[in-house]
Write a protein that holds these residues in place. Sequence first.
Motif, mmCIF file in Angstrom:
data_model
loop_
_atom_site.group_PDB
_atom_site.id
_atom_site.type_symbol
_atom_site.label_atom_id
_atom_site.label_comp_id
_atom_site.label_asym_id
_atom_site.label_seq_id
_atom_site.Cartn_x
_atom_site.Cartn_y
_atom_site.Cartn_z
ATOM 1 N N SER A 157 0.855 -1.187 0.000
ATOM 2 C CA SER A 157 0.000 0.000 0.000
ATOM 3 C C SER A 157 0.890 1.236 0.000
ATOM 4 O O SER A 157 2.078 1.168 0.361
ATOM 5 N N ASN A 201 -2.136 0.201 -7.855
ATOM 6 C CA ASN A 201 -3.453 0.101 -7.215
ATOM 7 C C ASN A 201 -4.478 1.019 -7.864
ATOM 8 O O ASN A 201 -5.582 1.177 -7.352
ATOM 9 N N GLU A 255 -3.986 6.561 4.967
ATOM 10 C CA GLU A 255 -4.706 5.346 4.577
ATOM 11 C C GLU A 255 -5.886 5.086 5.520
ATOM 12 O O GLU A 255 -5.748 5.134 6.738
ATOM 13 N N THR A 289 -8.923 1.089 -2.167
ATOM 14 C CA THR A 289 -7.877 1.984 -1.687
ATOM 15 C C THR A 289 -8.124 3.387 -2.222
ATOM 16 O O THR A 289 -8.730 3.566 -3.283
ATOM 17 N N SER A 311 -3.182 11.892 -1.491
ATOM 18 C CA SER A 311 -2.811 10.916 -0.472
ATOM 19 C C SER A 311 -1.596 11.438 0.302
ATOM 20 O O SER A 311 -0.749 12.139 -0.259
#
Length: 451
Positions: free
Chosen positions: A241, A295, A341, A351, A420
């Motif tokens: 991740s 992802n 996250e 995600t 993010s």
Amino acid sequence: MKAPRKLIENISIHGIGYIFLEHVSRYTRVFWSLVVLTSIGGLLFNNYVLYQKFNEVPDINVRTRQVFSNKIPFPAITVCTPLFAKHHLGHIYNTSTLLLKKGKPEVTLNLSIEEQNYLASNIHACSPDLSINLKYHVENRTDKNILKLLNESSLTLSEALINCGFKAFVTDCSYVFNRVLTDRGFCYSFNLQSFKTIFNENIISSDFHSYKRSNIRKSVSVNNPLINEKLDDSNEVLKWSLDRGYGKDHQDDSVPIKAEKGKFFAFNPYLNESDTKNVCMQIGNIFSFYIHLPNEIMLPMHQEHYVEFKRKREITLAAKSYKVDEGLRKFPPKIRGCYFEGEKKLKFFKTYTKGLCEYECMTNYTLKECGCVKFSMPRTSDTPICSVDNAECYFNSMMKWPDYQKTNDMFEATCGCLKSCSEIKYEVKYDKISSSENVMFVYNIYNLSKA
């Protein structure tokens, strides 16, 4: 009780003595009392303003350090052919000059019903102007299943790509590529995480089951690729991740593959030009490829790169990794300007990335404007897919989308697509272009990333 004269005279703050000393007049004492109180009040107010400013916009310093490239993943690479149609649409192209005349419904192409069906499905991936023009020639179509017709008329993986490889070459590109649904039609992705780890499978439409990998191998052997095991798509768990990186249980053959020094990826694109026609009238036989996170599915906002058929192009990749300090978790996402996250959930994706968030929001905007969405947009099974008749509406909504983000007051409240707190950006450098019958892409990551 009077303050000792000696103590008052030694106070370094100017004006205090005028308040407490006996020989000072009443008016002088009142004046300096006001001056001192005002000064203290101004100091407290200034501290309050600084505190509020820090709360709203923390003073974040960026520190740079080098990390080994095997701490980050090799990117996912999605390759799209030009929108080619096989022999189903062969009759159309003798009149290609007429197709370029915008808004001319009186032009007759004399298409069969079958040709109208296939054309109606393919033109959804063309430019807006051409799509609006072409829709006048498919009024008698009988089959409106866009994805079925698009799948039947577009090239298969084996027809578009040959001799693919990662660390070693194989003749069957399905060992490393997966055929996926994108806004460009059906394309082919390498090093993409599994359907189960990308999508919320109980919500997303079954049309996106094309992302389920069927023949991807764990590793590729030059001598005998058939002995290699396939990736178990149905039971695959998330092993990487953006926030946490790779877990301890990650193996070398797990997806996403690590971007270790010296690894290369290559493929040979191929076209049988006598059996294919370009629906969108694109000049030249140009393949497109997109480099993105493993992802993330390929998104309309990803940068597009090009290479022509029978031209060799080599590129080098460098990667930069950014990570916000964990100490900023105490601030709300809006203040720090990013999501860690698990802080923001998406409807269709497991995600969070800013790109996936904006894609969901673009889909909701299109559905609101048109009552339907483009065939490639994330959706539930009961969400209407726009037909050729709605093409102008959804193209217009996509064109207006960037301005809507900037000017609509409700955008932040309804979407809130911050970046993010951990990011990886891949940088592409073109090394050389040359004519070659043996067409090959080479991708190398050898630079250290910055974090």
